[in-house]
Every structure is written in C-alpha cells, then in structure tokens.
Design a protein around this motif. Structure first.
Motif, PDB file in Angstrom:
ATOM      1  N   LYS A   1       2.090   4.420  -0.591  1.00 42.24           N
ATOM      2  CA  LYS A   1       2.400   2.998  -0.501  1.00 42.24           C
ATOM      3  C   LYS A   1       1.957   2.304  -1.772  1.00 42.24           C
ATOM      4  O   LYS A   1       1.005   2.725  -2.432  1.00 42.24           O
ATOM      5  CB  LYS A   1       1.760   2.357   0.724  1.00 42.24           C
ATOM      6  CG  LYS A   1       0.236   2.322   0.695  1.00 42.24           C
ATOM      7  CD  LYS A   1      -0.324   1.631   1.921  1.00 42.24           C
ATOM      8  CE  LYS A   1      -1.839   1.550   1.833  1.00 42.24           C
ATOM      9  NZ  LYS A   1      -2.406   0.627   2.796  1.00 42.24           N
TER      10      LYS A   1
ATOM     11  N   LEU B   1       6.908   1.544   0.771  1.00 36.81           N
ATOM     12  CA  LEU B   1       6.524   2.811   1.384  1.00 36.81           C
ATOM     13  C   LEU B   1       7.536   3.874   0.981  1.00 36.81           C
ATOM     14  O   LEU B   1       8.742   3.610   0.956  1.00 36.81           O
ATOM     15  CB  LEU B   1       6.510   2.681   2.909  1.00 36.81           C
ATOM     16  CG  LEU B   1       5.651   1.561   3.475  1.00 36.81           C
ATOM     17  CD1 LEU B   1       5.923   1.390   4.960  1.00 36.81           C
ATOM     18  CD2 LEU B   1       4.183   1.833   3.221  1.00 36.81           C
TER      19      LEU B   1
ATOM     20  N   TYR C   1      -2.158  -0.978   6.635  1.00 32.71           N
ATOM     21  CA  TYR C   1      -0.826  -1.307   6.123  1.00 32.71           C
ATOM     22  C   TYR C   1      -0.503  -2.777   6.345  1.00 32.71           C
ATOM     23  O   TYR C   1      -1.187  -3.460   7.109  1.00 32.71           O
ATOM     24  CB  TYR C   1       0.233  -0.436   6.820  1.00 32.71           C
ATOM     25  CG  TYR C   1       0.146   1.012   6.421  1.00 32.71           C
ATOM     26  CD1 TYR C   1       0.905   1.493   5.368  1.00 32.71           C
ATOM     27  CD2 TYR C   1      -0.699   1.893   7.085  1.00 32.71           C
ATOM     28  CE1 TYR C   1       0.834   2.824   4.985  1.00 32.71           C
ATOM     29  CE2 TYR C   1      -0.784   3.220   6.710  1.00 32.71           C
ATOM     30  CZ  TYR C   1      -0.012   3.677   5.657  1.00 32.71           C
ATOM     31  OH  TYR C   1      -0.091   4.983   5.272  1.00 32.71           O
TER      32      TYR C   1
END
Length: 104
Positions: A4, A22, A75
């Motif tokens: 990422k 991603l 995330y």
C-alpha cells in the motif's frame, strides 16, 4: 493486502485529503483489479475532530494521520470505520480499472 501507498495532505481550502493505493495478488482477489485507489476528503471544520479521535491535537494533522496509516496493519478502511463510528463525515472516491466512483 500485499502493498500500500498513502498520501496525506491539506488542500487549498484547508480540507484534509487522504489517498491510499493498494496493489498485489490479494487486491486482484478482492477488487478484481491489479490496483485499487481510493481516498477520502474531510472538510476543514471536521479536521480538529479527526485529530481528537486519533488522540493527538498537538501535532500537524497530516503527520498524525500519516503515522497512523504507516502501520502495515492499519488501512484507510480502518480509519473510515473509526470516522463512521464517531459520526465524522467525509467524501469518498475510489478508482479501479479507470473508473472513478464517488460516495458523498
């Protein structure tokens, strides 16, 4: 996810912009795309709330958010879940295979 990349910035209007890209084999399995880009924009008046929720009102908000996202297990979706839980609004965009999707 396999890899990422994140960027965190404040735009000219003072809004906080967070983007995440991603990529890797797991992205293909989940999003049916080799690469998935998405991001959120938080209006200027909500930025202090984000800092408070993340427990740091002292430092630059871009550093606070970036340091949180730097964790390989954290995330943008995790941050969005937290913002949703605290009822802090944002706009969302996602891009996959050249198509951009918006969610107010």
């Amino acid at each position: 996810m396999d890899q990422k990349l994140e960027s965190v910035s404040v735009n000219k209007a003072g809004d906080l912009e967070i983007k995440e890209e991603l990529f890797g084999p797991n992205v293909m399995d989940i999003y049916e795309s080799k690469q998935y880009e998405h991001g959120i924009t938080i209006k200027k008046d909500k930025v202090p709330l984000v800092a408070a929720v993340l427990g740091n009102v002292q430092d630059d908000i871009t550093e606070v958010v970036f340091n949180k996202l730097r964790d390989t297990e954290y995330y943008l979706a995790d941050l969005m879940d937290l913002l949703d839980c605290k009822r802090i609004t944002y706009t969302y965009t996602a891009q996959a295979d050249g198509v951009t999707h918006f969610r107010p």
